[in-house]
Design a protein around this motif. Structure first.
Motif, PDB file in Angstrom:
ATOM      1  N   GLU A 104       1.084   6.141   1.504  1.00 40.55           N
ATOM      2  CA  GLU A 104       2.215   7.021   1.218  1.00 40.55           C
ATOM      3  C   GLU A 104       3.503   6.471   1.831  1.00 40.55           C
ATOM      4  O   GLU A 104       4.569   6.506   1.196  1.00 40.55           O
ATOM      5  CB  GLU A 104       1.919   8.415   1.755  1.00 40.55           C
ATOM      6  CG  GLU A 104       0.784   9.128   1.014  1.00 40.55           C
ATOM      7  CD  GLU A 104       0.414  10.436   1.663  1.00 40.55           C
ATOM      8  OE1 GLU A 104       1.007  10.761   2.724  1.00 40.55           O
ATOM      9  OE2 GLU A 104      -0.461  11.151   1.119  1.00 40.55           O
ATOM     10  N   GLN A 105       3.428   5.939   3.049  1.00 36.32           N
ATOM     11  CA  GLN A 105       4.614   5.356   3.665  1.00 36.32           C
ATOM     12  C   GLN A 105       5.125   4.170   2.859  1.00 36.32           C
ATOM     13  O   GLN A 105       6.340   4.019   2.652  1.00 36.32           O
ATOM     14  CB  GLN A 105       4.299   4.931   5.094  1.00 36.32           C
ATOM     15  CG  GLN A 105       4.049   6.085   6.054  1.00 36.32           C
ATOM     16  CD  GLN A 105       3.638   5.607   7.434  1.00 36.32           C
ATOM     17  OE1 GLN A 105       3.580   4.400   7.693  1.00 36.32           O
ATOM     18  NE2 GLN A 105       3.349   6.550   8.334  1.00 36.32           N
TER      19      GLN A 105
ATOM     20  N   GLU B 193       4.662   3.619  -0.344  1.00 37.02           N
ATOM     21  CA  GLU B 193       5.234   4.109  -1.608  1.00 37.02           C
ATOM     22  C   GLU B 193       6.647   4.664  -1.401  1.00 37.02           C
ATOM     23  O   GLU B 193       7.550   4.425  -2.207  1.00 37.02           O
ATOM     24  CB  GLU B 193       4.319   5.181  -2.195  1.00 37.02           C
ATOM     25  CG  GLU B 193       3.005   4.641  -2.737  1.00 37.02           C
ATOM     26  CD  GLU B 193       2.088   5.743  -3.229  1.00 37.02           C
ATOM     27  OE1 GLU B 193       2.359   6.919  -2.872  1.00 37.02           O
ATOM     28  OE2 GLU B 193       1.124   5.436  -3.959  1.00 37.02           O
ATOM     29  N   VAL B 194       6.840   5.407  -0.308  1.00 35.33           N
ATOM     30  CA  VAL B 194       8.173   5.943  -0.012  1.00 35.33           C
ATOM     31  C   VAL B 194       9.175   4.818   0.220  1.00 35.33           C
ATOM     32  O   VAL B 194      10.324   4.859  -0.259  1.00 35.33           O
ATOM     33  CB  VAL B 194       8.094   6.884   1.210  1.00 35.33           C
ATOM     34  CG1 VAL B 194       9.489   7.280   1.670  1.00 35.33           C
ATOM     35  CG2 VAL B 194       7.287   8.122   0.871  1.00 35.33           C
TER      36      VAL B 194
ATOM     37  N   LEU C  54      -4.605   6.858   3.893  1.00 36.95           N
ATOM     38  CA  LEU C  54      -3.679   7.371   2.878  1.00 36.95           C
ATOM     39  C   LEU C  54      -2.251   7.469   3.424  1.00 36.95           C
ATOM     40  O   LEU C  54      -1.291   7.344   2.655  1.00 36.95           O
ATOM     41  CB  LEU C  54      -4.157   8.744   2.404  1.00 36.95           C
ATOM     42  CG  LEU C  54      -5.449   8.763   1.560  1.00 36.95           C
ATOM     43  CD1 LEU C  54      -5.856  10.184   1.254  1.00 36.95           C
ATOM     44  CD2 LEU C  54      -5.245   7.968   0.274  1.00 36.95           C
ATOM     45  N   GLU C  55      -2.112   7.677   4.727  1.00 33.90           N
ATOM     46  CA  GLU C  55      -0.775   7.749   5.304  1.00 33.90           C
ATOM     47  C   GLU C  55      -0.022   6.438   5.133  1.00 33.90           C
ATOM     48  O   GLU C  55       1.177   6.423   4.821  1.00 33.90           O
ATOM     49  CB  GLU C  55      -0.854   8.106   6.793  1.00 33.90           C
ATOM     50  CG  GLU C  55      -1.361   9.510   7.079  1.00 33.90           C
ATOM     51  CD  GLU C  55      -2.877   9.620   6.963  1.00 33.90           C
ATOM     52  OE1 GLU C  55      -3.518   8.571   6.742  1.00 33.90           O
ATOM     53  OE2 GLU C  55      -3.406  10.735   7.106  1.00 33.90           O
TER      54      GLU C  55
END
Length: 598
Positions: A296-297, A299-300, A292-293
């Protein structure tokens, strides 16, 4: 009687008794009475002995019967019928011998029964244990009293049936263990790729699946297998969703990087995201690749690039516009009025637009332009070949106008070979044009619109080219007729007036009215009219001649590079002055004739 008591027989005792009676003087009656009493006492003793012997025999019979019954039941229970024959062979012996012979058999069978009972207990205990593991009841009793054994059937056949049942259960257990092992390995692999805790995941299915506890048997029940399969399915679905999400984010990153011209060093930071694009699910095995990290990275980063894209919208749109213009230019198509630079800039300056929608619209226009260019590719390839042949035709015309082409100058043989190849190529022009026109007509019929080439209808241009070719053919025939007429007039003139040198200085065949074409001298009357090349005659409108390889189109016309000069030959040839008469070159490109002398 043969029986002695204290060394005396009954007869001697009786004689001794008579002697005593004689001495005493017992009467005969008393003697008879005493003898009768002795006889009765003897009978009583005999009777008791017989009864005792009879009772002993009955007990022996009963013991033998009981032993035989027990023997028969043991034989029937154990299923060992080999001893029946041995028992029947000893029926003729005494009871004690028979009883003595039955004893060892009973002991042997009792021992066998005890061993067989242990075997039955062992196999049934294993069956209960394996059955409890399969059913999911891991807490089993170790007491043998819980096991019920039918002592009437302890045969090897029955034992084999229990062994077969145990073997079947053990096989099922082995299969279930293999399934458990496969599922746990798959869960371990999926958890590694997804970045999830394997211990928490596997113990959530069943605590016994934890491999860290030594000596603990694993649960292989149907419920455990079902939960494990459901867990694997959930993890696979989660992996599929994360791969799709990362692939979408990776595609967006690549698109935004291309738009922003992001340096490669920054792109390498998200190589673990972009490398998943186009990869199958089974090929994603790197630990933590779908954590998930990472999502998320990514997506950012996409959000950051979107914000940066909004600030550089004008530059990005202009880049798309240049790409679209390049497609139109290479395909020689007219640009779409909706995608002109002025209109797009006006839309951007107005501020009433969605950047994503504007870029998406530009992408749609680019896709449509590429599709249209692809549909024109076959015609453009034929157009390219036609232009190439027309260039060869122009070169051949210039070569034929060169009066020194047959001289022994350096490189003349190379030009001669090229001219031969060019003539063979030029002869294919009519067929090439006809094939091109057929393709254009088929394209227009299929799409219901004219094929436009740099703003001009290609079919009309080819039809005009055919008309020009026909005009040149007619002009070529007219020049041949004029040449033949001039020859006849010259022959008649020589017959009437004869030949004499001109008082004026004769003009050289290589001078006078000659002009320079490509550095070579040629007479205007000697120039061949090309069927290709410029496709123009004096007074015709501009005709487009261009190449497909991205070169800016060139229009040839009155102000163009080349102009076709008609060979003008006076019809009133006789009216020419003798001093101004010049040689009349051959239309076919042969050497000029000698000047006429009157």
């Amino acid at each position: 009687m043969g029986v002695q008591v204290d060394g005396n027989t009954c007869g001697s005792l009786l004689r001794e008794l008579q002697c005593i009676w004689n001495e005493v003087g017992e009467s005969d009656a008393e003697r008879d009475e005493i003898l009768l009493q002795l006889e009765q006492e003897c009978l009583e003793v005999y009777r008791r002995k017989v009864e005792q012997a009879s009772h002993a025999r009955s007990r022996l019979y009963q013991s033998l019967t009981d032993s035989e019954v027990e023997l028969s039941s043991l034989i029937a229970a154990l299923g060992d019928h080999s001893l029946i024959r041995k028992q029947s062979e000893k029926r003729e012996s005494t009871l004690k011998e028979q009883l003595a012979a039955v004893g060892p058999q009973l002991d042997e069978l009792r021992q066998k029964k005890e061993q067989r009972m242990k075997q039955f207990v062992d196999v049934q205990e294993q069956i209960q244990k394996v059955g409890a593991e399969i059913s999911g009841s891991l807490q089993t009793s170790d007491s043998a009293s819980d096991i019920s054994i039918d002592e009437q059937d302890l045969s090897l056949k029955k034992l084999d049936q229990y062994h077969a049942q145990l073997e079947s259960l053990q096989k099922e257990k082995s299969e279930r263990l293999n399934k458990i092992l496969d599922c746990t390995n798959m869960v371990h692999e999926l958890c590694s790729v997804l970045g999830m805790d394997y211990y928490m995941t596997i113990t959530g299915v069943h605590p016994s699946l934890d491999e860290s506890t030594p000596g603990q048997s694993r649960s292989i029940s149907d419920s455990t297998l079902a939960k494990l399969a459901k867990t694997v399915q959930f993890l696979q679905q989660e992996r599929r969703q994360r791969i799709q999400k990362l692939q979408g984010l990776g595609a967006l990153l690549i698109e935004l990087w291309n738009l922003m011209d992001t340096p490669v060093s920054e792109q390498q930071m998200f190589h673990h995201v972009t490398c998943i694009i186009g990869v199958l699910e089974a090929d994603v095995t790197t630990p933590g690749a779908l954590a998930l990290e990472n999502i998320e990275q990514a997506e950012v980063e996409v959000e950051r690039l979107d914000q940066l894209k909004a600030s550089k919208m004008k530059e990005l749109v202009m880049k798309k516009q240049r790409e679209l213009d390049e497609i139109y230019m290479i395909a020689h198509m007219e640009p779409d009025p909706e995608t002109t630079q002025e209109k797009i800039m006006a839309t951007i300056d107005s501020g009433q637009f969605d950047p994503s929608e504007l870029l998406a619209s530009m992408d749609q226009h680019i896709a449509k332009a590429k599709e249209a260019a692809l549909s024109r590719k076959e015609i453009m390839d034929k157009m390219e070949r036609w232009m190439s042949v027309c260039e060869e035709e122009c070169w051949l015309e210039d070569y034929n106008r060169d009066e020194n082409r047959y001289s022994a100058s350096r490189g003349a043989h190379i030009n001669l070979k090229r001219a031969e190849r060019a003539r063979a190529t030029v002869n294919r022009i009519p067929a090439l044009v006809d094939a091109l026109m057929a393709k254009v007509k088929a394209w227009e019929e299929e799409r219901g619109m004219p094929f436009v080439y740099d703003g001009m209808q290609l079919l009309a241009m080819l039809e005009e080219y055919n008309l020009l070719r026909q005009e040149k053919e007619e002009e070529r025939r007219r020049l041949r007729d004029q040449k033949r007429l001039q020859g006849q007039l010259m022959t008649e003139q020589e017959a009437i007036f004869g030949t004499r040198p001109s008082p004026n200085k004769p003009l050289s065949a290589k001078k006078g009215l000659s002009v320079r074409v490509n550095g070579n001298s040629a007479s205007p009357a000697n120039r061949r009219l090309s069927l290709g090349g410029a496709m123009l005659q004096t007074g015709n409108a501009d005709v487009l001649v261009s190449r497909m390889n991205g070169v800016t189109p060139v229009r040839l016309g009155k102000d163009g590079i080349r102009e076709r000069a008609r060979a003008v030959v006076p019809v009133n040839y006789v009216a020419l002055s003798k001093g101004d008469s010049t040689s009349v070159p051959s239309v076919n490109g042969s050497e000029p004739a000698s000047p006429m002398v009157v």
